[in-house]
Design a protein around this motif. Structure first.
Motif, PDB file in Angstrom:
ATOM      1  N   LEU A  58       1.006  -0.944   0.003  1.00  0.00           N
ATOM      2  CA  LEU A  58       0.048   0.063   0.037  1.00  0.00           C
ATOM      3  C   LEU A  58       0.706   1.129   0.057  1.00  0.00           C
ATOM      4  O   LEU A  58       0.443   2.349  -0.727  1.00  0.00           O
ATOM      5  CB  LEU A  58      -0.945  -0.017   1.120  1.00  0.00           C
ATOM      6  CG  LEU A  58      -2.145  -1.074   1.222  1.00  0.00           C
ATOM      7  CD1 LEU A  58      -2.860  -1.188   2.470  1.00  0.00           C
ATOM      8  CD2 LEU A  58      -2.923  -0.955   0.249  1.00  0.00           C
ATOM      9  N   THR A  59       1.902   1.298   0.809  1.00  0.00           N
ATOM     10  CA  THR A  59       2.942   2.328   0.713  1.00  0.00           C
ATOM     11  C   THR A  59       3.322   2.673  -0.608  1.00  0.00           C
ATOM     12  O   THR A  59       3.397   3.803  -1.039  1.00  0.00           O
ATOM     13  CB  THR A  59       3.935   2.016   1.767  1.00  0.00           C
ATOM     14  OG1 THR A  59       3.554   1.830   3.021  1.00  0.00           O
ATOM     15  CG2 THR A  59       5.096   3.021   1.478  1.00  0.00           C
ATOM     16  N   ILE A  70      -6.398   8.273   3.291  1.00  0.00           N
ATOM     17  CA  ILE A  70      -6.223   8.085   4.565  1.00  0.00           C
ATOM     18  C   ILE A  70      -5.384   6.646   4.434  1.00  0.00           C
ATOM     19  O   ILE A  70      -5.756   5.700   3.639  1.00  0.00           O
ATOM     20  CB  ILE A  70      -7.198   7.750   5.700  1.00  0.00           C
ATOM     21  CG1 ILE A  70      -8.081   9.135   5.811  1.00  0.00           C
ATOM     22  CG2 ILE A  70      -6.989   7.102   6.855  1.00  0.00           C
ATOM     23  CD1 ILE A  70      -9.287   9.051   6.723  1.00  0.00           C
ATOM     24  N   PHE A  71      -4.396   6.667   5.173  1.00  0.00           N
ATOM     25  CA  PHE A  71      -3.530   5.438   5.197  1.00  0.00           C
ATOM     26  C   PHE A  71      -3.597   4.785   6.470  1.00  0.00           C
ATOM     27  O   PHE A  71      -2.933   5.459   7.600  1.00  0.00           O
ATOM     28  CB  PHE A  71      -2.091   5.538   4.609  1.00  0.00           C
ATOM     29  CG  PHE A  71      -1.089   4.434   4.782  1.00  0.00           C
ATOM     30  CD1 PHE A  71      -1.459   3.220   4.490  1.00  0.00           C
ATOM     31  CD2 PHE A  71       0.239   4.696   4.626  1.00  0.00           C
ATOM     32  CE1 PHE A  71      -0.756   2.073   4.376  1.00  0.00           C
ATOM     33  CE2 PHE A  71       1.076   3.600   4.647  1.00  0.00           C
ATOM     34  CZ  PHE A  71       0.456   2.300   4.502  1.00  0.00           C
ATOM     35  N   PHE A  78       5.773   2.504   8.275  1.00  0.00           N
ATOM     36  CA  PHE A  78       5.251   2.765   6.742  1.00  0.00           C
ATOM     37  C   PHE A  78       4.523   4.194   6.607  1.00  0.00           C
ATOM     38  O   PHE A  78       4.724   4.703   5.569  1.00  0.00           O
ATOM     39  CB  PHE A  78       4.377   1.556   6.206  1.00  0.00           C
ATOM     40  CG  PHE A  78       5.042   0.355   6.134  1.00  0.00           C
ATOM     41  CD1 PHE A  78       5.702   0.292   4.834  1.00  0.00           C
ATOM     42  CD2 PHE A  78       5.198  -0.903   6.815  1.00  0.00           C
ATOM     43  CE1 PHE A  78       6.643  -0.893   4.408  1.00  0.00           C
ATOM     44  CE2 PHE A  78       5.707  -1.983   6.314  1.00  0.00           C
ATOM     45  CZ  PHE A  78       6.588  -2.052   5.202  1.00  0.00           C
ATOM     46  N   THR A  79       4.031   4.368   7.755  1.00  0.00           N
ATOM     47  CA  THR A  79       3.143   5.742   7.610  1.00  0.00           C
ATOM     48  C   THR A  79       4.447   6.780   8.039  1.00  0.00           C
ATOM     49  O   THR A  79       4.211   7.981   7.184  1.00  0.00           O
ATOM     50  CB  THR A  79       2.155   5.822   8.757  1.00  0.00           C
ATOM     51  OG1 THR A  79       2.630   5.328  10.179  1.00  0.00           O
ATOM     52  CG2 THR A  79       0.806   5.357   8.593  1.00  0.00           C
ATOM     53  N   PRO A  92       2.526  10.603  11.796  1.00  0.00           N
ATOM     54  CA  PRO A  92       1.949   9.315  12.054  1.00  0.00           C
ATOM     55  C   PRO A  92       1.638   9.472  13.653  1.00  0.00           C
ATOM     56  O   PRO A  92       2.129   9.815  14.427  1.00  0.00           O
ATOM     57  CB  PRO A  92       3.188   8.077  11.804  1.00  0.00           C
ATOM     58  CG  PRO A  92       4.046   8.909  10.626  1.00  0.00           C
ATOM     59  CD  PRO A  92       3.911  10.457  11.060  1.00  0.00           C
ATOM     60  N   VAL A  93       0.347   8.807  13.734  1.00  0.00           N
ATOM     61  CA  VAL A  93      -0.279   8.549  15.143  1.00  0.00           C
ATOM     62  C   VAL A  93      -0.553   7.077  15.231  1.00  0.00           C
ATOM     63  O   VAL A  93      -1.023   6.436  14.302  1.00  0.00           O
ATOM     64  CB  VAL A  93      -1.357   9.304  15.444  1.00  0.00           C
ATOM     65  CG1 VAL A  93      -2.001   9.333  16.734  1.00  0.00           C
ATOM     66  CG2 VAL A  93      -1.034  10.994  15.153  1.00  0.00           C
ATOM     67  N   ILE A  94      -0.419   6.516  16.552  1.00  0.00           N
ATOM     68  CA  ILE A  94      -0.790   5.193  16.677  1.00  0.00           C
ATOM     69  C   ILE A  94      -2.459   5.154  16.975  1.00  0.00           C
ATOM     70  O   ILE A  94      -2.797   5.841  17.988  1.00  0.00           O
ATOM     71  CB  ILE A  94      -0.089   4.654  18.071  1.00  0.00           C
ATOM     72  CG1 ILE A  94       1.411   4.425  17.947  1.00  0.00           C
ATOM     73  CG2 ILE A  94      -0.709   3.001  18.377  1.00  0.00           C
ATOM     74  CD1 ILE A  94       2.108   4.349  19.243  1.00  0.00           C
ATOM     75  N   TYR A  95      -3.106   4.254  16.125  1.00  0.00           N
ATOM     76  CA  TYR A  95      -4.491   4.092  16.363  1.00  0.00           C
ATOM     77  C   TYR A  95      -4.845   2.803  17.064  1.00  0.00           C
ATOM     78  O   TYR A  95      -5.739   2.793  17.607  1.00  0.00           O
ATOM     79  CB  TYR A  95      -5.266   3.988  14.883  1.00  0.00           C
ATOM     80  CG  TYR A  95      -4.997   2.944  14.041  1.00  0.00           C
ATOM     81  CD1 TYR A  95      -5.559   1.921  14.095  1.00  0.00           C
ATOM     82  CD2 TYR A  95      -3.839   3.271  13.087  1.00  0.00           C
ATOM     83  CE1 TYR A  95      -5.276   0.741  13.031  1.00  0.00           C
ATOM     84  CE2 TYR A  95      -3.675   2.235  12.280  1.00  0.00           C
ATOM     85  CZ  TYR A  95      -4.167   1.008  12.140  1.00  0.00           C
ATOM     86  OH  TYR A  95      -3.961   0.228  11.381  1.00  0.00           O
TER      87      TYR A  95
END
Length: 247
Positions: A58-59, A70-71, A78-79, A92-95
C-alpha cells in the motif's frame, strides 16, 4: 467563464463528494465493518471505500500516485515513510496496537513460546518485507532461538490475512493477526486447542499508524473519518477485536 466555473464545481465534488478512500492494513479487515457502521451513525452520507493489503504494498501504491485519502498501516514505519516523502499532511499517530497469534486446525500442540513448531512441515508467515505481522513473526522465532530450525518449512504469503487462509487449508500452522480470531466465523475455534497468542516478550509491540494523505488535505469528510479512528468510539471497537489502544 462557464468552463472555469464548471472546473471549480468538479473540483468541489471530488473533494467533498462523500467518498473517502481508505488504504488499510489487511489485519484490520475484521474490525472495519463495525468501524464504518459506527462512523455512519453520525456521518450517514459519507461512503468509506476500503482497500486492504500488505502495508508495504500500500505504501508503494501511495507513492506511485494511488488515489487514497487515509492510510492505516500495520506499523508506524510505513506511515512515517509516507509522511517523510511528503505524501501525508499529518504526522503518524498510533491508532491501535496489534497482537500476534498462531493458529492451526491440525492435531498440533501450540504454546506461546513457539517450541512446538519444530518438526512441522509447513508454517505460514506473511512476507516480513511488506507485512509488519510477518516481520513480528520472524522476530518472535529468532528471539525464541527457533528460526534456523524451522526456516526451511516456512511458506510466505503476501499479506497477513492469507496466513489464516493457509492455516485453514494446507499449512500445519499459521502466524496470524490476533484480530482475526474475533471474526464471527472463527467462534468455533478454541484458545489452547486451535490457537494461542504469541508471548509478547518475543516481538516488538506492533504499533499501527495512521496518516491523513495529501489528497485529503481539504476534504472535511476524510478528516472526520481520520478523527473518528482516533476517537474513544473507535478505540472501543478495536479493543473488541483484540487490539490494545493508546490512551
Amino acid at each position: 467563464m462557464k468552463k472555469a466555473f464548471f472546473a471549480l464545481a468538479v473540483s468541489a465534488v471530488l473533494a467533498f463528494g462523500g467518498d473517502v478512500v481508505v488504504f488499510a492494513a489487511a489485519n484490520t479487515t475484521y474490525a472495519f465493518s463495525k468501524l464504518i457502521k459506527k462512523f455512519n451513525q453520525t456521518n450517514p452520507d459519507t461512503k468509506i471505500s476500503l482497500s486492504l493489503g500488505a502495508s508495504g504494498g500500500l505504501t508503494t501504491q501511495i507513492q506511485n500516485g494511488a488515489p487514497a485519502d487515509i492510510f492505516m498501516a500495520a506499523d508506524m514505519g510505513f506511515t512515517q515513510k509516507v509522511y517523510d516523502a511528503g505524501f501525508a499532511v499529518t504526522s503518524p499517530v498510533i491508532y491501535a496496537q496489534g497482537a500476534l497469534a498462531i493458529f492451526s486446525i491440525r492435531d498440533v500442540r501450540l504454546d506461546e513460546n513457539l517450541s512446538e513448531l519444530v518438526g512441522l512441515k509447513s508454517i505460514s508467515i506473511a512476507n516480513p518485507t511488506t507485512a509488519p505481522y510477518g516481520k513480528a513473526s520472524i522476530e518472535a522465532l529468532k528471539n525464541a532461538n527457533l528460526f534456523e530450525k524451522v526456516e526451511k518449512n516456512i511458506v510466505y504469503t503476501q499479506k497477513i490475512s492469507e496466513t489464516l487462509s493457509q492455516a485453514l487449508s494446507a499449512a500445519d500452522v499459521g502466524f496470524i493477526a490476533g484480530s482475526a480470531l474475533f471474526d464471527e466465523k472463527m467462534a468455533k475455534y478454541k484458545l489452547g486447542k486451535n490457537y494461542v497468542f504469541v508471548n509478547p516478550a518475543l516481538y516488538t509491540p506492533i504499533d499501527q499508524g495512521i496518516v491523513l494523505l495529501k489528497r485529503a488535505e481539504n476534504n472535511a469528510e476524510a478528516r472526520a473519518f481520520y478523527d473518528f479512528i482516533l476517537s474513544d468510539n473507535a478505540k472501543a471497537i478495536f479493543r473488541e477485536f483484540g487490539y490494545n489502544t493508546p490512551k
